[in-house]
Scaffold this active site. Structure first.
Site, PDB file in Angstrom:
ATOM      1  N   LYS A 171       0.891  -1.179   0.000  1.00  0.00           N
ATOM      2  CA  LYS A 171       0.000   0.000   0.000  1.00  0.00           C
ATOM      3  C   LYS A 171       0.922   1.218   0.000  1.00  0.00           C
ATOM      4  O   LYS A 171       1.465   1.599   1.028  1.00  0.00           O
ATOM      5  CB  LYS A 171      -0.857  -0.029   1.271  1.00  0.00           C
ATOM      6  CG  LYS A 171      -2.198   0.625   1.161  1.00  0.00           C
ATOM      7  CD  LYS A 171      -2.205   2.055   0.710  1.00  0.00           C
ATOM      8  CE  LYS A 171      -2.078   3.066   1.828  1.00  0.00           C
ATOM      9  NZ  LYS A 171      -1.930   4.457   1.332  1.00  0.00           N
ATOM     10  N   GLU A 246       8.572   1.517  11.559  1.00  0.00           N
ATOM     11  CA  GLU A 246       9.645   2.502  11.366  1.00  0.00           C
ATOM     12  C   GLU A 246       8.978   3.867  11.394  1.00  0.00           C
ATOM     13  O   GLU A 246       8.258   4.218  10.459  1.00  0.00           O
ATOM     14  CB  GLU A 246      10.355   2.265  10.028  1.00  0.00           C
ATOM     15  CG  GLU A 246      11.095   0.937   9.944  1.00  0.00           C
ATOM     16  CD  GLU A 246      12.319   0.877  10.832  1.00  0.00           C
ATOM     17  OE1 GLU A 246      12.696   1.901  11.439  1.00  0.00           O
ATOM     18  OE2 GLU A 246      12.906  -0.214  10.939  1.00  0.00           O
ATOM     19  N   CYS A 280      13.284  10.527   7.759  1.00  0.00           N
ATOM     20  CA  CYS A 280      13.109  10.148   9.158  1.00  0.00           C
ATOM     21  C   CYS A 280      14.395  10.371   9.924  1.00  0.00           C
ATOM     22  O   CYS A 280      14.398  10.807  11.054  1.00  0.00           O
ATOM     23  CB  CYS A 280      12.670   8.693   9.239  1.00  0.00           C
ATOM     24  SG  CYS A 280      13.779   7.580   8.380  1.00  0.00           S
ATOM     25  N   GLU A 381       8.624  16.427  15.510  1.00  0.00           N
ATOM     26  CA  GLU A 381       9.530  16.095  14.415  1.00  0.00           C
ATOM     27  C   GLU A 381       9.454  17.239  13.394  1.00  0.00           C
ATOM     28  O   GLU A 381       8.350  17.625  12.997  1.00  0.00           O
ATOM     29  CB  GLU A 381       9.077  14.785  13.762  1.00  0.00           C
ATOM     30  CG  GLU A 381       9.941  14.415  12.569  1.00  0.00           C
ATOM     31  CD  GLU A 381       9.550  13.086  11.938  1.00  0.00           C
ATOM     32  OE1 GLU A 381       8.341  12.787  11.858  1.00  0.00           O
ATOM     33  OE2 GLU A 381      10.460  12.360  11.520  1.00  0.00           O
TER      34      GLU A 381
END
Ligand code: NAD
Length: 477
Positions: A171, A246, A280, A381
């Site tokens: 996906k 993750e 990330c 973040e």
């Protein structure tokens, strides 16, 4: 329109609806894809489920040979694929090529690792019995992928899953499905049995959710935001599904007084601004020892001002647009919040001007000083091209600040003193520490975060283990 793939065939969505994929640099429509439904996701899961028995009995070397051939074909098509990846994602073409090569090398790495899957013979304390431990694939695996590295992060899931004998439904993120579909098509053309590798496009809350809930899916490999990851874990728990997560990160980079400053400046610039800061493991907090802070900042500003911003397809572009308007607004609000609390903008801090930037989501690479630790850009973040810079007195303070985040993905330290570096590497709460190195990811090394950055590992032999079950057998002689 680019259709998705179920059971080795191009397929439309039952909904008949399509989603437009737009170029973040120009706003132009690149292509359309079917807007998948729960039923489409179920069809893909059913085809993967049907293909599982035969695929799980196929020797690992044969499974690996499909991956090798696929990698070769992806390398041959890298010119065409990299343009498509730049158009849908926004990254500079050079970075798109790197991503495709990373994808190919991950396929090759796991293709070769298939032969290492083995069990063991265990003598038991009952003298007429012995035990065997065997490794078995898990079943149908769902691979849910974000938009920042759509191809390489897909590779991190499908390569170990397939070589271990599982079947897969991918996906992709709703905004970056095109290159992934082309790669799956290329892999299927190597002769993979029908249904072994499928891809369905559509909203996460519909197609992704079906993968989480469907009892035939036995494992979810997920990369994305921490909040989505928590949801994935809680829904997967209802069926006791295996998960690899993750998630987000806020990587610190520590520069000590004895560091190679030029090397560290380069690492900070590449680490923060690669993929327009949308990584990330990007450097998201910079901790400088007082003694070298001024010369370091001067060098960094000079370097950052030279970074060429523009459409990723233009020669020489280093910084492309942010991926979406929402993404740009998020970074803008974090920078604004820092400024309101007294932060100084050392460079950047706004959108670039000029007609070539009008239709894209561009934002200048930004450096900030005097940011309070409570600022949004430190606590959240920061998924874009803005870097807060802090001064620290010593290593203890640097480590304490590095560990003050809820995240624990990567980290870096620059010093000539290896014992200092080693001391820090043992204490920084993160899944990776780079010492005097730009943050390069290696297939050979397990990658994955601590704390709110994730669960489980991708890359390395460790990732293969996450796609296998361990089973004990007792044999009476
Ligand atoms: P996201 O969480 O919004 O989406 C990730 C994927 O999950 C997409 O395919 C999305 O459609 C799907 N999804 C959304 N809702 C879902 C649901 N209810 N059920 C199932 N699937 C669902 O993340 P994003 O914005 O695409 O990616 C950026 C984030 O990913 C950042 O936080 C970044 O740090 C993180 N990331 C982590 C790593 C890592 O290896 N740790 C690597 C890259 C990106």
């Amino acid at each position: 329109m680019t259709k998705f793939h179920i059971a080795g065939e191009f397929s439309d969505s039952k909904s008949g609806e399509v989603t437009e994929i737009r170029n973040p640099a120009t706003g132009e429509v690149v292509d359309t894809v079917p807007k998948g439904t729960e039923e489409d996701a179920r069809r893909a899961v059913d085809s993967a489920h049907e293909a599982f028995e035969e695929w799980s009995q196929t020797p690992p070397t044969t499974r690996g040979s499909f991956l090798y051939q696929g990698a070769q074909k992806v390398r041959e098509a890298e010119g065409e694929l990299s343009i498509l990846l730049t158009q849908e994602q926004g990254k500079p073409k050079k970075e798109a090529i790197l991503e495709l090569r990373r994808f190919a090398s991950t396929l090759e790495y796991y293709a070769g690792l298939g032969v290492s899957i083995r069990g063991s013979y265990i003598p038991l304390h009952d003298h007429n019995r012995y035990g065997m431990i065997i490794k078995r694939p898990i079943g149908v695996c769902g691979a849910i992928v974000p938009w920042n590295f759509p191809v390489s992060l897909m590779g991190n899931k499908i390569a170990p899953a397939l070589v271990a004998g599982n079947t897969v439904v991918v996906k992709p993120a709703s905004t970056t499905p095109l290159t992934s579909i082309r790669c799956i098509e290329i892999l299927n053309k190597t002769g993979l049995p029908k249904g072994v590798l499928n891809i369905v496009t559509g909203p996460g809350a519909i197609v992704g959710e079906e993968l989480l809930r469907n009892p035939k899916v036995r494992k979810i490999g997920f990369t994305g935001e921490t909040e989505t990851g928590k949801h994935v874990m809680s829904v997967a728990a209802q069926e006791i599904k295996r998960v690899t997560l993750e998630l987000g990160g806020s990587d610190p980079l520590i520069v000590c007084e004895d560091a190679d400053l030029d090397g560290a400046v380069k690492a900070a610039a590449v680490g923060r601004f690669f993929n327009c800061g949308q990584a990330c493991l990007a450097i998201k907090r910079l901790y400088l020892f007082e003694k070298i802070a001024d010369p370091f900042i001067e060098k960094l500003i000079e370097r950052v001002k030279r970074l060429k911003i523009g459409n990723g397809l233009e020669e020489g572009t280093i910084i492309g647009p942010l991926h979406t308007q929402k993404q740009r607004e998020e970074v803008e609000s974090q920078v604004e919040d820092a400024q309101k609390s007294g932060a100084k903008v050392l460079t950047g801090g706004k959108r670039p001007t000029g007609s070539e930037f009008d239709k894209g989501f561009f934002y200048l690479p930004t450096l900030l000083s005097d940011v309070p630790d409570s600022g949004k850009i430190v606590q959240e973040e920061c998924f874009g091209p803005a870097l807060p810079i802090f001064r620290v007195k010593n290593l203890e303070e640097a480590i304490e600040k590095a560990n003050s985040s809820i995240y624990g993905l990567g980290s870096s330290i620059w010093t000539q003193d290896f014992s200092k570096a080693h001391y820090a590497a043992e204490r920084i709460e993160a899944g990776y520490t780079w010492i005097n190195s730009i943050q390069t990811i290696y297939d050979e090394l397990p990658f994955g975060g601590l704390k709110h950055s994730g669960l489980g590992k991708e890359h390395g032999i460790e990732a293969l283990e996450h796609y296998l079950e361990t089973k004990s057998i007792v044999i009476a002689t």
